[in-house]
Design a protein around this motif. Structure first.
Motif, PDB file in Angstrom:
ATOM      1  N   TYR A  20       0.878  -1.178   0.000  1.00 19.32           N
ATOM      2  CA  TYR A  20       0.000   0.000   0.000  1.00 19.32           C
ATOM      3  C   TYR A  20       0.905   1.214   0.000  1.00 19.32           C
ATOM      4  O   TYR A  20       1.728   1.376   0.908  1.00 19.32           O
ATOM      5  N   SER A  21       0.774   2.032  -1.043  1.00 19.80           N
ATOM      6  CA  SER A  21       1.697   3.150  -1.205  1.00 19.80           C
ATOM      7  C   SER A  21       0.986   4.313  -1.875  1.00 19.80           C
ATOM      8  O   SER A  21      -0.218   4.263  -2.117  1.00 19.80           O
ATOM      9  N   ARG A  22       1.758   5.348  -2.171  1.00 24.57           N
ATOM     10  CA  ARG A  22       1.212   6.500  -2.897  1.00 24.57           C
ATOM     11  C   ARG A  22       2.265   7.057  -3.825  1.00 24.57           C
ATOM     12  O   ARG A  22       3.464   6.838  -3.636  1.00 24.57           O
ATOM     13  N   GLU A  23       1.798   7.764  -4.836  1.00 27.22           N
ATOM     14  CA  GLU A  23       2.687   8.404  -5.802  1.00 27.22           C
ATOM     15  C   GLU A  23       3.546   9.459  -5.108  1.00 27.22           C
ATOM     16  O   GLU A  23       3.085  10.139  -4.187  1.00 27.22           O
ATOM     17  N   GLY A  24       4.789   9.584  -5.562  1.00 26.79           N
ATOM     18  CA  GLY A  24       5.671  10.618  -5.043  1.00 26.79           C
ATOM     19  C   GLY A  24       6.287  10.325  -3.693  1.00 26.79           C
ATOM     20  O   GLY A  24       6.888  11.204  -3.077  1.00 26.79           O
ATOM     21  N   CYS A  25       6.167   9.108  -3.228  1.00 26.55           N
ATOM     22  CA  CYS A  25       6.695   8.717  -1.911  1.00 26.55           C
ATOM     23  C   CYS A  25       7.989   7.934  -2.134  1.00 26.55           C
ATOM     24  O   CYS A  25       7.969   6.823  -2.676  1.00 26.55           O
ATOM     25  N   HIS A  26       9.128   8.499  -1.720  1.00 27.03           N
ATOM     26  CA  HIS A  26      10.409   7.824  -1.953  1.00 27.03           C
ATOM     27  C   HIS A  26      10.528   6.518  -1.176  1.00 27.03           C
ATOM     28  O   HIS A  26      11.125   5.555  -1.662  1.00 27.03           O
ATOM     29  N   LEU A  27       9.957   6.447   0.031  1.00 27.35           N
ATOM     30  CA  LEU A  27       9.984   5.189   0.778  1.00 27.35           C
ATOM     31  C   LEU A  27       9.148   4.125   0.070  1.00 27.35           C
ATOM     32  O   LEU A  27       9.509   2.946   0.059  1.00 27.35           O
ATOM     33  N   CYS A  28       8.038   4.560  -0.528  1.00 26.12           N
ATOM     34  CA  CYS A  28       7.185   3.627  -1.271  1.00 26.12           C
ATOM     35  C   CYS A  28       7.936   3.060  -2.472  1.00 26.12           C
ATOM     36  O   CYS A  28       7.879   1.856  -2.734  1.00 26.12           O
ATOM     37  N   GLU A  29       8.624   3.926  -3.187  1.00 28.41           N
ATOM     38  CA  GLU A  29       9.387   3.476  -4.351  1.00 28.41           C
ATOM     39  C   GLU A  29      10.454   2.461  -3.956  1.00 28.41           C
ATOM     40  O   GLU A  29      10.643   1.447  -4.634  1.00 28.41           O
ATOM     41  N   ALA A  30      11.150   2.719  -2.859  1.00 21.19           N
ATOM     42  CA  ALA A  30      12.186   1.793  -2.386  1.00 21.19           C
ATOM     43  C   ALA A  30      11.569   0.467  -1.949  1.00 21.19           C
ATOM     44  O   ALA A  30      12.100  -0.614  -2.262  1.00 21.19           O
ATOM     45  N   ALA A  31      10.439   0.520  -1.249  1.00 19.56           N
ATOM     46  CA  ALA A  31       9.767  -0.704  -0.801  1.00 19.56           C
ATOM     47  C   ALA A  31       9.292  -1.520  -1.988  1.00 19.56           C
ATOM     48  O   ALA A  31       9.475  -2.747  -2.028  1.00 19.56           O
ATOM     49  N   GLU A  32       8.688  -0.854  -2.969  1.00 17.99           N
ATOM     50  CA  GLU A  32       8.201  -1.556  -4.152  1.00 17.99           C
ATOM     51  C   GLU A  32       9.350  -2.218  -4.917  1.00 17.99           C
ATOM     52  O   GLU A  32       9.209  -3.351  -5.392  1.00 17.99           O
ATOM     53  N   ALA A  33      10.477  -1.543  -5.018  1.00 18.13           N
ATOM     54  CA  ALA A  33      11.638  -2.113  -5.710  1.00 18.13           C
ATOM     55  C   ALA A  33      12.135  -3.365  -4.987  1.00 18.13           C
ATOM     56  O   ALA A  33      12.441  -4.382  -5.624  1.00 18.13           O
ATOM     57  N   MET A  34      12.207  -3.306  -3.659  1.00 19.68           N
ATOM     58  CA  MET A  34      12.668  -4.460  -2.886  1.00 19.68           C
ATOM     59  C   MET A  34      11.678  -5.615  -3.005  1.00 19.68           C
ATOM     60  O   MET A  34      12.075  -6.774  -3.206  1.00 19.68           O
ATOM     61  N   VAL A  35      10.392  -5.314  -2.897  1.00 21.59           N
ATOM     62  CA  VAL A  35       9.359  -6.345  -3.019  1.00 21.59           C
ATOM     63  C   VAL A  35       9.418  -6.984  -4.403  1.00 21.59           C
ATOM     64  O   VAL A  35       9.363  -8.211  -4.539  1.00 21.59           O
ATOM     65  N   ALA A  36       9.543  -6.170  -5.436  1.00 22.90           N
ATOM     66  CA  ALA A  36       9.607  -6.695  -6.803  1.00 22.90           C
ATOM     67  C   ALA A  36      10.802  -7.632  -6.971  1.00 22.90           C
ATOM     68  O   ALA A  36      10.678  -8.710  -7.565  1.00 22.90           O
TER      69      ALA A  36
END
Length: 92
Positions: A20-36
């Protein structure tokens, strides 16, 4: 971090891991990259849910994103640790 209320959160597409994330969130981008990366390595499905697209999710998570669920249970928030995610997915 888990509890009975965790199962109240809608999950996307029956994926094993939901971020669960939102656009423009650097922590979200990092989490999504790790999860992927981890999910690709262990052949697990994952999905991203934009909390801002659902007022109930905005109320539930507010600024506490990203929030990661594994198999329908809250796993982490803010940061995803590779080793911890691998353990949760059953491959260390």
């Amino acid at each position: 971090m888990t509890g009975p209320a965790d199962t109240d959160v809608p999950h996307a597409l029956d994926a094993r891991v939901v971020v669960y994330s939102r656009e423009g969130c650097h922590l979200c981008e990092a989490a999504e990259a790790m999860v992927a990366e981890v999910c690709a390595d262990v052949d697990a499905t994952w999905a991203r849910v934009d909390v801002d697209a659902d007022p109930a999710l905005v109320r539930r998570f507010s600024d506490m994103v990203p929030v990661t669920f594994v198999d329908g249970r809250q796993h982490d928030f803010f940061r995803v640790t590779e080793a911890r995610l691998r353990t949760a997915l059953g491959s260390s």
